[in-house]
Each structure stands twice: as C-alpha cells, then as structure tokens.
Design a protein around this motif. Sequence first.
Motif, PDB file in Angstrom:
ATOM      1  N   LYS A  30      37.573  38.345  36.628  1.00 52.70           N
ATOM      2  CA  LYS A  30      38.984  38.073  36.377  1.00 52.70           C
ATOM      3  C   LYS A  30      39.313  38.340  34.919  1.00 52.70           C
ATOM      4  O   LYS A  30      38.722  37.772  34.012  1.00 52.70           O
ATOM      5  CB  LYS A  30      39.302  36.625  36.746  1.00 52.70           C
ATOM      6  CG  LYS A  30      39.090  36.370  38.219  1.00 52.70           C
ATOM      7  CD  LYS A  30      39.335  34.936  38.583  1.00 52.70           C
ATOM      8  CE  LYS A  30      39.019  34.762  40.064  1.00 52.70           C
ATOM      9  NZ  LYS A  30      39.049  33.384  40.471  1.00 52.70           N
ATOM     10  N   HIS A  35      44.736  40.446  36.348  1.00 47.86           N
ATOM     11  CA  HIS A  35      43.942  41.606  36.777  1.00 47.86           C
ATOM     12  C   HIS A  35      42.565  41.136  37.242  1.00 47.86           C
ATOM     13  O   HIS A  35      41.935  40.294  36.619  1.00 47.86           O
ATOM     14  CB  HIS A  35      43.776  42.610  35.642  1.00 47.86           C
ATOM     15  CG  HIS A  35      45.056  43.264  35.232  1.00 47.86           C
ATOM     16  ND1 HIS A  35      45.682  44.216  35.997  1.00 47.86           N
ATOM     17  CD2 HIS A  35      45.818  43.090  34.130  1.00 47.86           C
ATOM     18  CE1 HIS A  35      46.773  44.595  35.387  1.00 47.86           C
ATOM     19  NE2 HIS A  35      46.884  43.921  34.232  1.00 47.86           N
ATOM     20  N   TRP A  37      38.804  42.684  38.791  1.00 46.65           N
ATOM     21  CA  TRP A  37      37.960  43.833  39.085  1.00 46.65           C
ATOM     22  C   TRP A  37      36.854  43.350  40.012  1.00 46.65           C
ATOM     23  O   TRP A  37      36.084  42.462  39.661  1.00 46.65           O
ATOM     24  CB  TRP A  37      37.397  44.404  37.794  1.00 46.65           C
ATOM     25  CG  TRP A  37      36.626  45.680  37.962  1.00 46.65           C
ATOM     26  CD1 TRP A  37      36.839  46.654  38.875  1.00 46.65           C
ATOM     27  CD2 TRP A  37      35.520  46.114  37.175  1.00 46.65           C
ATOM     28  NE1 TRP A  37      35.951  47.670  38.715  1.00 46.65           N
ATOM     29  CE2 TRP A  37      35.125  47.368  37.673  1.00 46.65           C
ATOM     30  CE3 TRP A  37      34.842  45.570  36.106  1.00 46.65           C
ATOM     31  CZ2 TRP A  37      34.072  48.083  37.136  1.00 46.65           C
ATOM     32  CZ3 TRP A  37      33.796  46.284  35.575  1.00 46.65           C
ATOM     33  CH2 TRP A  37      33.415  47.528  36.082  1.00 46.65           C
TER      34      TRP A  37
END
Length: 96
Positions: A30, A35, A37
């Motif tokens: 995080k 966002h 990933w």
Amino acid sequence: MRYLLRIIELALLLLLIAVTVQNSHSVDFKLFFGHVWSAPLIVFLLVFFAVGVAVGLLATFSYYLRMRRELSQLKKELRNRPQSQTIVDPSDAIAG
C-alpha cells in the motif's frame, strides 16, 4: 575445491528456489493516496534487495571518488614540491 564451490552454489540455488515457491502468494503493497501494488512476496523481496544493493554501491562509489580525488591532489602536490624538500626515507621525517 572448485567442485565444493559448485556444490555450495547449487545448494544455495535450490534453497532460493524453495523460498520462492514458499513465498509465491500475492501480497498488497500500500502506497500513498490509495495506490496499491499487488505482486508475489518474492518480487517485493527481490526489489527491495536490489534497491538496497544500489544504494550501498552509490554510497561506496561516492567515497571511492572522493578518495581518488584526494589522491590525485596529493600526487600533484608531491610533483610540484621542490626536489630538495622531498623526504627519501620516511624514518627521517620522524627523527627530524
């Protein structure tokens, strides 16, 4: 000796493959502003390891450049020094 080194390398390779298989599940990394990933854990481990190696090499490289610059300045200073002031035997500097 060469065969022993190859056996150790092979054992390390098998160990790393086993760790990769054990850590193949997906994890979320995080970031800021929501966002996320998502990738296998081993990918994150390898990325952070590579970044750490790169930072370490950059730190070492800057030290190397600083020492090289200092050495070249000292050599230049030694070349510009008159011959009569050059100390031939380092023990003379201690005695004098």
